[in-house]
Design a protein around this motif. Structure first.
Motif, PDB file in Angstrom:
ATOM      1  N   VAL A  30     -46.749 -54.684  58.329  1.00  0.00           N
ATOM      2  CA  VAL A  30     -46.874 -53.549  59.245  1.00  0.00           C
ATOM      3  C   VAL A  30     -47.917 -53.846  60.318  1.00  0.00           C
ATOM      4  CG1 VAL A  30     -47.658 -51.156  59.437  1.00  0.00           C
ATOM      5  CG2 VAL A  30     -46.034 -51.786  57.644  1.00  0.00           C
ATOM      6  N   CYS A  31     -49.037 -54.459  59.936  1.00  0.00           N
ATOM      7  CA  CYS A  31     -50.098 -54.757  60.902  1.00  0.00           C
ATOM      8  C   CYS A  31     -49.637 -55.743  61.975  1.00  0.00           C
ATOM      9  CB  CYS A  31     -51.318 -55.316  60.180  1.00  0.00           C
ATOM     10  SG  CYS A  31     -52.289 -54.060  59.309  1.00  0.00           S
ATOM     11  N   SER A  32     -48.602 -56.525  61.689  1.00  0.00           N
ATOM     12  CA  SER A  32     -48.085 -57.445  62.700  1.00  0.00           C
ATOM     13  C   SER A  32     -47.287 -56.716  63.773  1.00  0.00           C
ATOM     14  CB  SER A  32     -47.202 -58.513  62.037  1.00  0.00           C
ATOM     15  OG  SER A  32     -46.004 -57.943  61.536  1.00  0.00           O
ATOM     16  N   HIS A  33     -46.970 -55.436  63.524  1.00  0.00           N
ATOM     17  CA  HIS A  33     -46.216 -54.636  64.498  1.00  0.00           C
ATOM     18  C   HIS A  33     -47.037 -53.499  65.101  1.00  0.00           C
ATOM     19  CE1 HIS A  33     -42.202 -56.371  63.858  1.00  0.00           C
ATOM     20  NE2 HIS A  33     -42.570 -56.516  62.602  1.00  0.00           N
ATOM     21  N   CYS A  34     -48.065 -53.060  64.401  1.00  0.00           N
ATOM     22  CA  CYS A  34     -48.837 -51.896  64.867  1.00  0.00           C
ATOM     23  C   CYS A  34     -50.304 -52.067  64.491  1.00  0.00           C
ATOM     24  CB  CYS A  34     -48.270 -50.611  64.237  1.00  0.00           C
ATOM     25  SG  CYS A  34     -49.093 -49.101  64.772  1.00  0.00           S
ATOM     26  N   GLN A  35     -51.191 -51.796  65.441  1.00  0.00           N
ATOM     27  CA  GLN A  35     -52.627 -51.922  65.185  1.00  0.00           C
ATOM     28  C   GLN A  35     -53.218 -50.688  64.520  1.00  0.00           C
ATOM     29  OE1 GLN A  35     -54.878 -53.192  68.670  1.00  0.00           O
ATOM     30  NE2 GLN A  35     -53.026 -54.062  69.577  1.00  0.00           N
ATOM     31  N   HIS A  36     -52.463 -49.612  64.498  1.00  0.00           N
ATOM     32  CA  HIS A  36     -52.994 -48.345  63.980  1.00  0.00           C
ATOM     33  C   HIS A  36     -52.260 -47.987  62.685  1.00  0.00           C
ATOM     34  CE1 HIS A  36     -54.805 -48.113  67.938  1.00  0.00           C
ATOM     35  NE2 HIS A  36     -53.597 -48.279  68.471  1.00  0.00           N
ATOM     36  N   VAL A  37     -52.897 -48.301  61.565  1.00  0.00           N
ATOM     37  CA  VAL A  37     -52.264 -48.135  60.249  1.00  0.00           C
ATOM     38  C   VAL A  37     -53.146 -47.265  59.367  1.00  0.00           C
ATOM     39  CG1 VAL A  37     -51.361 -49.323  58.207  1.00  0.00           C
ATOM     40  CG2 VAL A  37     -51.175 -50.403  60.472  1.00  0.00           C
ATOM     41  N   ILE A  38     -52.544 -46.244  58.797  1.00  0.00           N
ATOM     42  CA  ILE A  38     -53.238 -45.353  57.864  1.00  0.00           C
ATOM     43  C   ILE A  38     -52.591 -45.531  56.491  1.00  0.00           C
ATOM     44  CG2 ILE A  38     -53.755 -42.958  57.252  1.00  0.00           C
ATOM     45  CD1 ILE A  38     -53.516 -42.294  60.269  1.00  0.00           C
ATOM     46  N   VAL A  39     -53.383 -45.933  55.499  1.00  0.00           N
ATOM     47  CA  VAL A  39     -52.890 -46.053  54.130  1.00  0.00           C
ATOM     48  C   VAL A  39     -53.509 -44.928  53.313  1.00  0.00           C
ATOM     49  CG1 VAL A  39     -52.727 -47.496  52.077  1.00  0.00           C
ATOM     50  CG2 VAL A  39     -52.649 -48.554  54.346  1.00  0.00           C
ATOM     51  N   VAL A  40     -52.667 -44.176  52.624  1.00  0.00           N
ATOM     52  CA  VAL A  40     -53.153 -43.080  51.785  1.00  0.00           C
ATOM     53  C   VAL A  40     -53.158 -43.551  50.335  1.00  0.00           C
ATOM     54  CG1 VAL A  40     -52.851 -40.689  51.085  1.00  0.00           C
ATOM     55  CG2 VAL A  40     -52.200 -41.404  53.398  1.00  0.00           C
ATOM     56  N   ASP A  95     -43.542 -49.811  48.365  1.00  0.00           N
ATOM     57  CA  ASP A  95     -42.939 -50.645  47.312  1.00  0.00           C
ATOM     58  C   ASP A  95     -42.206 -51.869  47.840  1.00  0.00           C
ATOM     59  OD1 ASP A  95     -40.753 -49.465  48.488  1.00  0.00           O
ATOM     60  OD2 ASP A  95     -40.057 -48.409  46.683  1.00  0.00           O
ATOM     61  N   GLY A  96     -42.205 -52.068  49.165  1.00  0.00           N
ATOM     62  CA  GLY A  96     -41.601 -53.256  49.738  1.00  0.00           C
ATOM     63  C   GLY A  96     -40.114 -53.151  50.008  1.00  0.00           C
ATOM     64  N   GLN A  97     -39.516 -51.982  49.812  1.00  0.00           N
ATOM     65  CA  GLN A  97     -38.071 -51.864  50.038  1.00  0.00           C
ATOM     66  C   GLN A  97     -37.708 -51.839  51.513  1.00  0.00           C
ATOM     67  OE1 GLN A  97     -35.951 -47.927  49.906  1.00  0.00           O
ATOM     68  NE2 GLN A  97     -37.627 -47.360  48.515  1.00  0.00           N
ATOM     69  N   HIS A  98     -38.655 -51.459  52.377  1.00  0.00           N
ATOM     70  CA  HIS A  98     -38.383 -51.389  53.813  1.00  0.00           C
ATOM     71  C   HIS A  98     -38.884 -52.655  54.513  1.00  0.00           C
ATOM     72  CE1 HIS A  98     -38.928 -46.840  53.002  1.00  0.00           C
ATOM     73  NE2 HIS A  98     -37.664 -47.180  52.864  1.00  0.00           N
ATOM     74  N   PHE A  99     -38.284 -52.954  55.652  1.00  0.00           N
ATOM     75  CA  PHE A  99     -38.667 -54.104  56.445  1.00  0.00           C
ATOM     76  C   PHE A  99     -39.465 -53.619  57.660  1.00  0.00           C
ATOM     77  CE2 PHE A  99     -35.122 -55.519  53.970  1.00  0.00           C
ATOM     78  CZ  PHE A  99     -35.329 -56.877  53.739  1.00  0.00           C
ATOM     79  N   ALA A 100     -40.699 -54.089  57.784  1.00  0.00           N
ATOM     80  CA  ALA A 100     -41.525 -53.687  58.938  1.00  0.00           C
ATOM     81  C   ALA A 100     -40.891 -54.123  60.252  1.00  0.00           C
ATOM     82  CB  ALA A 100     -42.928 -54.280  58.814  1.00  0.00           C
ATOM     83  N   ASP A 101     -40.047 -55.142  60.209  1.00  0.00           N
ATOM     84  CA  ASP A 101     -39.366 -55.608  61.426  1.00  0.00           C
ATOM     85  C   ASP A 101     -38.437 -54.546  62.012  1.00  0.00           C
ATOM     86  OD1 ASP A 101     -40.619 -58.002  61.192  1.00  0.00           O
ATOM     87  OD2 ASP A 101     -38.900 -59.116  60.423  1.00  0.00           O
ATOM     88  N   VAL A 192     -35.977 -28.512  65.695  1.00  0.00           N
ATOM     89  CA  VAL A 192     -36.326 -29.900  65.963  1.00  0.00           C
ATOM     90  C   VAL A 192     -35.067 -30.774  65.842  1.00  0.00           C
ATOM     91  CG1 VAL A 192     -37.664 -31.885  65.133  1.00  0.00           C
ATOM     92  CG2 VAL A 192     -38.698 -29.603  65.173  1.00  0.00           C
ATOM     93  N   LYS A 193     -34.907 -31.685  66.766  1.00  0.00           N
ATOM     94  CA  LYS A 193     -33.754 -32.600  66.743  1.00  0.00           C
ATOM     95  C   LYS A 193     -33.993 -33.696  65.706  1.00  0.00           C
ATOM     96  CE  LYS A 193     -31.017 -35.614  69.810  1.00  0.00           C
ATOM     97  NZ  LYS A 193     -30.926 -36.176  71.179  1.00  0.00           N
ATOM     98  N   ILE A 194     -33.014 -33.915  64.827  1.00  0.00           N
ATOM     99  CA  ILE A 194     -33.120 -34.928  63.776  1.00  0.00           C
ATOM    100  C   ILE A 194     -31.983 -35.925  63.958  1.00  0.00           C
ATOM    101  CG2 ILE A 194     -33.164 -35.375  61.294  1.00  0.00           C
ATOM    102  CD1 ILE A 194     -34.126 -32.479  60.907  1.00  0.00           C
ATOM    103  N   THR A 195     -32.335 -37.200  64.131  1.00  0.00           N
ATOM    104  CA  THR A 195     -31.331 -38.245  64.301  1.00  0.00           C
ATOM    105  C   THR A 195     -31.598 -39.359  63.292  1.00  0.00           C
ATOM    106  OG1 THR A 195     -32.672 -39.303  66.019  1.00  0.00           O
ATOM    107  CG2 THR A 195     -30.971 -37.753  66.743  1.00  0.00           C
ATOM    108  N   SER A 196     -30.683 -40.310  63.193  1.00  0.00           N
ATOM    109  CA  SER A 196     -30.882 -41.425  62.274  1.00  0.00           C
ATOM    110  C   SER A 196     -30.433 -42.727  62.922  1.00  0.00           C
ATOM    111  CB  SER A 196     -30.117 -41.197  60.968  1.00  0.00           C
ATOM    112  OG  SER A 196     -28.723 -41.163  61.198  1.00  0.00           O
ATOM    113  N   VAL A 197     -31.014 -43.815  62.474  1.00  0.00           N
ATOM    114  CA  VAL A 197     -30.620 -45.162  62.898  1.00  0.00           C
ATOM    115  C   VAL A 197     -30.538 -46.032  61.642  1.00  0.00           C
ATOM    116  CG1 VAL A 197     -31.595 -45.052  65.229  1.00  0.00           C
ATOM    117  CG2 VAL A 197     -33.042 -45.767  63.323  1.00  0.00           C
ATOM    118  N   PRO A 198     -29.639 -46.985  61.614  1.00  0.00           N
ATOM    119  CA  PRO A 198     -29.535 -47.833  60.419  1.00  0.00           C
ATOM    120  C   PRO A 198     -30.715 -48.790  60.296  1.00  0.00           C
ATOM    121  CG  PRO A 198     -27.997 -48.563  62.123  1.00  0.00           C
ATOM    122  CD  PRO A 198     -28.600 -47.294  62.623  1.00  0.00           C
ATOM    123  N   VAL A 199     -31.234 -48.923  59.082  1.00  0.00           N
ATOM    124  CA  VAL A 199     -32.287 -49.890  58.785  1.00  0.00           C
ATOM    125  C   VAL A 199     -31.897 -50.669  57.534  1.00  0.00           C
ATOM    126  CG1 VAL A 199     -34.147 -48.530  59.835  1.00  0.00           C
ATOM    127  CG2 VAL A 199     -33.601 -48.216  57.403  1.00  0.00           C
TER     128      VAL A 199
END
Length: 486
Positions: A30-40, A95-101, A192-199
């Motif tokens: 995630v840090c390779s794509h965004c400098q502003h990261v909040i981990v809870v 859990d690593g299921q998503h791709f930061a790319d 609020v408008k809700i849309t989706s894109v494939p990941v």
């Protein structure tokens, strides 16, 4: 000022509970794509805190001692993001299921939905996808459609992009997995408008998988929640949706009635001023001034909208020119007529013969575009009297307001008459009154007068057609794009 890109300050929120084996790789990606990261750190009891310590200079960690569940962690992350002035947040599972790319995929959709919620929809037939997850997702999709009337393919995906001002009912959000469904339900009820894109999605083999989902307990919680949400949908959610729809219908009816009244008024004025009084140059100019005032009045008062007029060069339209504009809506004609009184517009045949305002068009000496070549002499006569000529070079409108192919007629006319070209860019009109829509939508409209192009700089009309088309495509892409600070 010219039309500005919308500025977006974006962060990524990663809620985690006992994901020590995967959280380091997720944060690194995630840090390779965004400098502003909040981990809870949602009350982790494993080695997660030590892993996060290695990233302390690169991330903002929100920690508390007692596990609150994913809902509580998301709310804590959203509140920290708002405190720090972010406007948007991507949420991604630890859990690593998503791709930061795929973060750029979500960001790209901001061009179509900058103020809503964008869901990263997973392929539910992915290899190793747990059968229980597939069932739970379809179960959730059904309830969401029932509660909001919106059909989404993946309502349980934790990979999302939120406009933070689109979040509603944060104080009501429950603590576990069902919280992500609640966030969307409350947002949908608020319009609020809700849309989706494939990941993409990765599910590790069963022996490597870490899950905190408890099928019996959590399904019971989800069932109780959905029962409550269905009751709320009947007494609160759907009434709000219906009220917004009725409001749009009322705006549309009011605007249509006002338009008919104005058409009748202008027809009567034109009859007495021009038919009875005589089609003198003085009467024609007076009629054009009345048209400009009425158009300006209407375009600034379309219910539920805002309007901005941008003319940085201070163009006065006193020197005759060919005015070209992109085409989005039936409202465009009003947007052009408000620019100046000394305009004649080349319109489609059906507009020229329209039973409601055809007489107005003819009183104003507008010409049908199909007869422009045959009437070049007449148009030249109007130019000598100080009038500019306006044409929509696309000739028609696209459903999504994209810039279509430019016809050469406007530029050929400019060449034949030796006129400068004034480009005008309109934005938002197609959102307020879409091509295939019958009702007005809330929105922001603007008209921007761009710098005049001197006849000496125009070149041949074929070359100018290509040049102006490319300029409008760039302008459209610029207007659609967003400036994301991440």
């Amino acid at each position: 000022m010219s039309i500005q890109k919308k500025e977006i300050r974006l962060c990524v929120i990663i809620p985690t509970y006992n994901n020590a084996g995967t959280i380091g790789k997720v944060v690194e990606d995630v840090c390779s794509h965004c400098q502003h990261v909040i981990v809870v750190n949602d009350g982790c009891t494993d080695n997660t805190s030590a892993v996060l310590e290695g990233f302390k200079s690169r991330i903002d960690v929100v920690s508390y001692g007692k596990n609150k569940g994913k809902g509580g962690a998301l709310v804590a992350g959203f509140r920290r993001a708002m405190e720090k002035g972010y406007t948007h947040a991507v949420t991604i599972d630890a859990d690593g299921q998503h791709f930061a790319d795929d973060i750029p995929v979500l960001i790209k959709e901001l061009e179509n939905n900058p103020e809503g919620i964008i869901v990263g929809a997973r392929n539910l037939n992915e290899e190793n996808m747990p059968k229980g997850n597939t069932f739970a997702n379809r179960f959730s999709n059904f309830w969401f459609r029932l509660q909001t009337g919106i059909n989404l393919s993946d309502t349980q995906s934790g990979y999302r992009l939120y406009a933070l001002n689109a979040l509603h009912g944060l104080s009501l959000i429950t603590s576990r997995y069902e919280s992500e469904l609640e966030l969307m339900v409350y947002a949908a009820w608020a319009g609020v408008k809700i849309t989706s894109v494939p990941v993409r999605v990765y599910y590790p083999p069963v022996e490597e998988r870490v899950s905190h989902f408890r099928p019996g307990y959590d399904f019971a919680r989800i069932s109780v929640l959905n029962t409550v949400l269905c009751i709320l949908a009947l007494v609160y959610g759907y009434p709000r949706i219906i009220f917004r729809w009725l409001k749009r219908v009322a705006y549309t009816i009011f605007s249509f009635c006002y338009f008919l009244f104005m058409a009748l008024e202008l027809t009567i004025v034109g009859f007495f001023l021009i038919t009875v009084g005589g089609a003198t140059d003085e009467h024609k100019r007076k009629y054009h001034k009345i048209l400009q005032k009425r158009a300006r009045f209407v375009i600034n008062r379309v219910p539920g909208t805002t309007f901005e007029y941008i003319n940085e060069t201070g163009e006065t339209f006193e020197k005759p020119a060919v005015i070209v504009s992109n085409h989005q809506s039936h409202l465009d004609l009003m947007a052009i007529m408000m620019l100046a009184p000394n305009l004649i517009i080349l319109t489609k045949n059906w507009v020229w013969h329209n039973p409601f305002y055809g007489l107005i068009i003819r009183y104003a000496d507008f010409f049908p575009v199909s007869e422009a070549e045959e009437m070049t002499e007449n148009i030249a006569g109007m130019v000598k009297k100080g009038y500019s000529v306006m044409i929509f070079p696309e000739g028609t409108r696209s459903a999504d307001c994209r810039i279509l192919r430019f016809h050469r007629g406007a530029f050929y006319l400019a060449e034949q008459l030796g006129l400068d070209i004034i480009p005008v860019f309109i934005k938002g009109f197609g959102d307020v009154l879409p091509k295939k829509g019958f009702s007005l939508h809330p929105g922001n409209m603007s008209v921007e007068v761009m710098p005049r192009i001197s006849r000496d700089d125009c070149g041949g009309y074929r070359e100018m057609t290509k040049k102006l088309h490319a300029m409008y495509v760039d302008k459209y892409n610029e207007a659609k794009s967003v400036n994301v600070i991440m």
